[in-house]
Design a protein around this motif. Structure first.
Motif, PDB file in Angstrom:
ATOM      1  N   VAL A 119       0.385   4.847   1.524  1.00 15.04           N
ATOM      2  CA  VAL A 119       0.715   3.693   2.367  1.00 15.04           C
ATOM      3  C   VAL A 119       2.036   3.070   1.936  1.00 15.04           C
ATOM      4  O   VAL A 119       2.841   2.646   2.769  1.00 15.04           O
ATOM      5  N   ALA A 120       2.299   3.038   0.604  1.00 22.20           N
ATOM      6  CA  ALA A 120       3.568   2.476   0.129  1.00 22.20           C
ATOM      7  C   ALA A 120       4.744   3.300   0.629  1.00 22.20           C
ATOM      8  O   ALA A 120       5.773   2.754   1.028  1.00 22.20           O
ATOM      9  N   PHE A 121       4.596   4.629   0.654  1.00 23.12           N
ATOM     10  CA  PHE A 121       5.701   5.445   1.154  1.00 23.12           C
ATOM     11  C   PHE A 121       5.795   5.414   2.667  1.00 23.12           C
ATOM     12  O   PHE A 121       6.875   5.630   3.221  1.00 23.12           O
ATOM     13  N   SER A 122       4.676   5.139   3.348  1.00 21.47           N
ATOM     14  CA  SER A 122       4.752   5.067   4.802  1.00 21.47           C
ATOM     15  C   SER A 122       5.586   3.860   5.238  1.00 21.47           C
ATOM     16  O   SER A 122       6.096   3.835   6.346  1.00 21.47           O
ATOM     17  N   ARG A 123       5.729   2.874   4.349  1.00 24.75           N
ATOM     18  CA  ARG A 123       6.625   1.756   4.663  1.00 24.75           C
ATOM     19  C   ARG A 123       8.074   2.228   4.749  1.00 24.75           C
ATOM     20  O   ARG A 123       8.882   1.667   5.482  1.00 24.75           O
ATOM     21  N   GLY A 134       2.218   8.528   6.543  1.00 27.45           N
ATOM     22  CA  GLY A 134       1.443   8.248   5.342  1.00 27.45           C
ATOM     23  C   GLY A 134       0.152   7.531   5.658  1.00 27.45           C
ATOM     24  O   GLY A 134      -0.894   7.827   5.073  1.00 27.45           O
ATOM     25  N   GLN A 135       0.186   6.593   6.598  1.00 24.16           N
ATOM     26  CA  GLN A 135      -1.041   5.868   6.935  1.00 24.16           C
ATOM     27  C   GLN A 135      -2.058   6.785   7.591  1.00 24.16           C
ATOM     28  O   GLN A 135      -3.255   6.703   7.323  1.00 24.16           O
ATOM     29  N   VAL A 136      -1.569   7.706   8.467  1.00 22.17           N
ATOM     30  CA  VAL A 136      -2.498   8.656   9.096  1.00 22.17           C
ATOM     31  C   VAL A 136      -3.136   9.538   8.027  1.00 22.17           C
ATOM     32  O   VAL A 136      -4.348   9.788   8.038  1.00 22.17           O
ATOM     33  N   PHE A 137      -2.326   9.976   7.067  1.00 24.58           N
ATOM     34  CA  PHE A 137      -2.890  10.821   6.005  1.00 24.58           C
ATOM     35  C   PHE A 137      -3.872  10.058   5.144  1.00 24.58           C
ATOM     36  O   PHE A 137      -4.855  10.628   4.676  1.00 24.58           O
ATOM     37  N   SER A 138      -3.619   8.761   4.923  1.00 29.07           N
ATOM     38  CA  SER A 138      -4.569   8.005   4.102  1.00 29.07           C
ATOM     39  C   SER A 138      -5.913   7.903   4.815  1.00 29.07           C
ATOM     40  O   SER A 138      -6.961   7.858   4.159  1.00 29.07           O
ATOM     41  N   ILE A 139      -5.919   7.894   6.153  1.00 25.97           N
ATOM     42  CA  ILE A 139      -7.206   7.907   6.868  1.00 25.97           C
ATOM     43  C   ILE A 139      -7.919   9.231   6.639  1.00 25.97           C
ATOM     44  O   ILE A 139      -9.137   9.273   6.435  1.00 25.97           O
ATOM     45  N   PHE A 140      -7.164  10.335   6.626  1.00 27.92           N
ATOM     46  CA  PHE A 140      -7.796  11.628   6.312  1.00 27.92           C
ATOM     47  C   PHE A 140      -8.363  11.634   4.901  1.00 27.92           C
ATOM     48  O   PHE A 140      -9.433  12.188   4.653  1.00 27.92           O
ATOM     49  N   VAL A 141      -7.631  11.010   3.967  1.00 29.74           N
ATOM     50  CA  VAL A 141      -8.126  10.959   2.582  1.00 29.74           C
ATOM     51  C   VAL A 141      -9.430  10.168   2.520  1.00 29.74           C
ATOM     52  O   VAL A 141     -10.363  10.534   1.790  1.00 29.74           O
ATOM     53  N   MET A 149      -0.678   8.883  17.075  1.00 27.42           N
ATOM     54  CA  MET A 149      -0.315   9.971  16.166  1.00 27.42           C
ATOM     55  C   MET A 149      -1.515  10.843  15.842  1.00 27.42           C
ATOM     56  O   MET A 149      -1.399  12.059  15.751  1.00 27.42           O
ATOM     57  N   LEU A 150      -2.690  10.198  15.670  1.00 27.04           N
ATOM     58  CA  LEU A 150      -3.891  10.979  15.344  1.00 27.04           C
ATOM     59  C   LEU A 150      -4.203  11.962  16.453  1.00 27.04           C
ATOM     60  O   LEU A 150      -4.597  13.103  16.191  1.00 27.04           O
TER      61      LEU A 150
END
Lengths: 101, 169
Positions: A49-53, A59-66, B138-139
């Motif tokens: 999330v910090a890098f998605s800024r 990054g936020q989409v990937f954090s949802i996958f995580v 995006m999803l």
């Protein structure tokens, strides 16, 4: 005081990651080890999330996958824990030796 | 609208998260550990809000603090914790493990401090109002295949958890 930048968040995430790793390596209780794995995954999420800024919303989409992976991991891990507790009446990691000879 | 007291809230939430995380891995009672882990997750949700990620913060509270931790508490109630409270908390190699992990932490800090110039100084300001909408787009557009794979993974995890926790199949 200085402006809060990406580096501050990375340091916090690194601290949480290290705390989680110490928990995995040193505790005996399987429940605490699973919680430490959750801490590690949360540290990774904070990094994403910090890098998605800086680089867009990926990054936020990937954090949802995580988070989805963490849910699956904890469900399977706790299922294994219940099955193990039924067989050996313990939740300690160093007594898991059914596959040793 | 400009954010207010960003510095104070960052240090406040980070201190709560880190102190509760340390307590999570040192408490003897697993119930206390689970409750402290919930506080850590809520503080992290606050950090996500400060990073302009309101959707991830909401998912963190709903799924992590609300769903996964309830699962943990149920399992703690199912297993016998009275015996675990009387036993040794740490395993035999805890000194080596803590030292190696501390070295890894020192290395990470060293890299961050030496390489601080590679991060851009000014961050983009994403509009918060359309954050959820953009993540949903995006999803379903860019990440459709990983989304379907995640749903399949959750299905496999449900079936696997039921199979492993059931007494006889």
């Amino acid at each position: 005081m200085a402006e809060i930048g990406t580096l501050h968040y990375l340091v916090v995430a690194a601290a949480l990651f290290i705390i989680g790793t110490i928990g995995v390596l040193t505790r005996r209780n399987v429940l605490i080890i699973l919680m430490s794995i959750e801490l590690i995954l949360n540290a990774v999420n904070l990094n994403l999330v910090a890098f998605s800024r800086l680089y867009g919303l990926h990054g936020q989409v990937f954090s949802i996958f995580v988070i989805a992976d963490a849910a699956a991991e904890s469900a399977v891990g706790l299922g294994i824990l219940i099955a193990f507790f039924r067989n050996k009446e313990t939740v300690n990691m160093d007594e898991v030796d059914l596959l040793k000879w | 609208m400009n954010p207010v007291a960003t510095t104070f809230f960052f240090y406040f939430l980070s201190a709560i998260a880190i102190i509760c995380a340390i307590l999570v891995i040192t408490r003897r009672n697993p119930v206390h550990s689970a409750l402290l882990l919930i506080i850590t997750l809520l503080a992290q949700a606050g950090l996500y809000l400060m990073l302009y990620a309101p959707f991830v913060a909401g998912v963190q509270i709903l799924v992590y603090a609300g769903g996964i931790m309830v699962l943990y508490l149920f399992v703690i109630m199912l297993v016998n914790i009275e015996r675990a409270q009387l036993e040794e908390r740490f395993n035999k190699q805890w000194v080596v493990g803590a030292l190696a992990t501390g070295a890894l932490g020192g290395l990470l800090l060293f890299i961050f401090v030496k390489g601080r110039s590679i991060f851009p100084a000014t961050a983009h300001m994403f509009p918060e109002q359309v954050n959820t909408q953009q993540i949903g787009l995006m999803l379903y557009r860019d990440y459709l295949l990983p989304f379907e794979i995640a749903s399949l993974l959750l299905l496999v995890a449900i079936v696997g958890a039921v199979v492993m926790a059931k007494k006889r199949i």
